[in-house]
Design a protein around this motif. Structure first.
Motif, PDB file in Angstrom:
ATOM      1  N   ASN A   2     -14.194  83.692   0.101  1.00 35.91           N
ATOM      2  CA  ASN A   2     -14.946  83.801   0.750  1.00 35.91           C
ATOM      3  C   ASN A   2     -15.904  85.103   0.776  1.00 35.91           C
TER       4      ASN A   2
ATOM      5  N   ASP B 199     -19.913  86.713   0.458  1.00 39.36           N
ATOM      6  CA  ASP B 199     -21.207  86.477   0.704  1.00 39.36           C
ATOM      7  C   ASP B 199     -22.033  86.266  -0.627  1.00 39.36           C
ATOM      8  N   GLU B 200     -22.741  85.431  -1.180  1.00 34.10           N
ATOM      9  CA  GLU B 200     -22.708  85.279  -2.374  1.00 34.10           C
ATOM     10  C   GLU B 200     -24.119  86.690  -2.175  1.00 34.10           C
ATOM     11  N   SER B 201     -25.425  86.640  -0.955  1.00 36.87           N
ATOM     12  CA  SER B 201     -26.711  87.478  -0.479  1.00 36.87           C
ATOM     13  C   SER B 201     -26.358  88.753  -0.995  1.00 36.87           C
ATOM     14  N   ASN B 202     -25.083  88.856  -0.438  1.00 34.51           N
ATOM     15  CA  ASN B 202     -25.217  90.500  -0.580  1.00 34.51           C
ATOM     16  C   ASN B 202     -23.938  91.294  -1.238  1.00 34.51           C
TER      17      ASN B 202
ATOM     18  N   LYS C 220     -19.536  91.628  -1.173  1.00 42.11           N
ATOM     19  CA  LYS C 220     -19.063  91.951   1.145  1.00 42.11           C
ATOM     20  C   LYS C 220     -18.741  90.560   0.870  1.00 42.11           C
TER      21      LYS C 220
ATOM     22  N   LEU D 246     -16.915  87.547   3.198  1.00 42.32           N
ATOM     23  CA  LEU D 246     -17.564  87.205   4.864  1.00 42.32           C
ATOM     24  C   LEU D 246     -17.011  87.548   5.800  1.00 42.32           C
ATOM     25  N   ASP D 247     -17.181  88.014   6.336  1.00 42.26           N
ATOM     26  CA  ASP D 247     -16.247  88.084   8.137  1.00 42.26           C
ATOM     27  C   ASP D 247     -15.296  88.894   7.967  1.00 42.26           C
TER      28      ASP D 247
END
Length: 112
Positions: free
Chosen positions: A87, A89-92, A107, A109-110
């Motif tokens: 869970n 966020d690979e871009s963050n 980070k 996800l959600d």
């Protein structure tokens, strides 16, 4: 073993127990220590890397694992793999390297 004394916990059993109770843990391998802290919205990882330069570090997130590679120049390439879950966020993913300490913020996800 005397009556009333339980089986002595191994280091691994104690580490696993602490990891799930406190949502954080510390570990040391390959001569480098790291800590992982699970927060509601992020996972924070700190890794102490004395004598290593920023340009000799790389990391990637693959299949729920954060893989940190350390090029020791005078020694073998060291890879540290830390399971962080799916869970993320690979871009963050944010990373800083200051005074021999690599700090990563992943980070979730959600906020899961």
């Amino acid at each position: 073993m005397k009556k009333g004394q339980g089986k002595k916990e191994s280091r691994l059993e104690r580490a696993v127990k602490n990891m799930f109770q406190a949502n954080s843990y510390s570990s040391s391998s390959n001569g480098y220590s790291h800590s992982v802290q699970h927060l509601p919205e992020n996972i924070l990882i700190e890794m102490k890397l004395p004598g290593i330069k920023k340009e000799h570090l790389s990391y990637e997130y693959v299949n729920g694992n954060l893989r940190i590679q350390i090029d020791q120049r005078d020694g073998p390439l060291v890879t540290e793999t830390i399971f962080v879950g799916d869970n993320i966020d690979e871009s963050n993913i944010q990373a800083t390297f200051l005074e021999g300490v690599l700090s990563l913020t992943l980070k979730k996800l959600d906020g899961q």
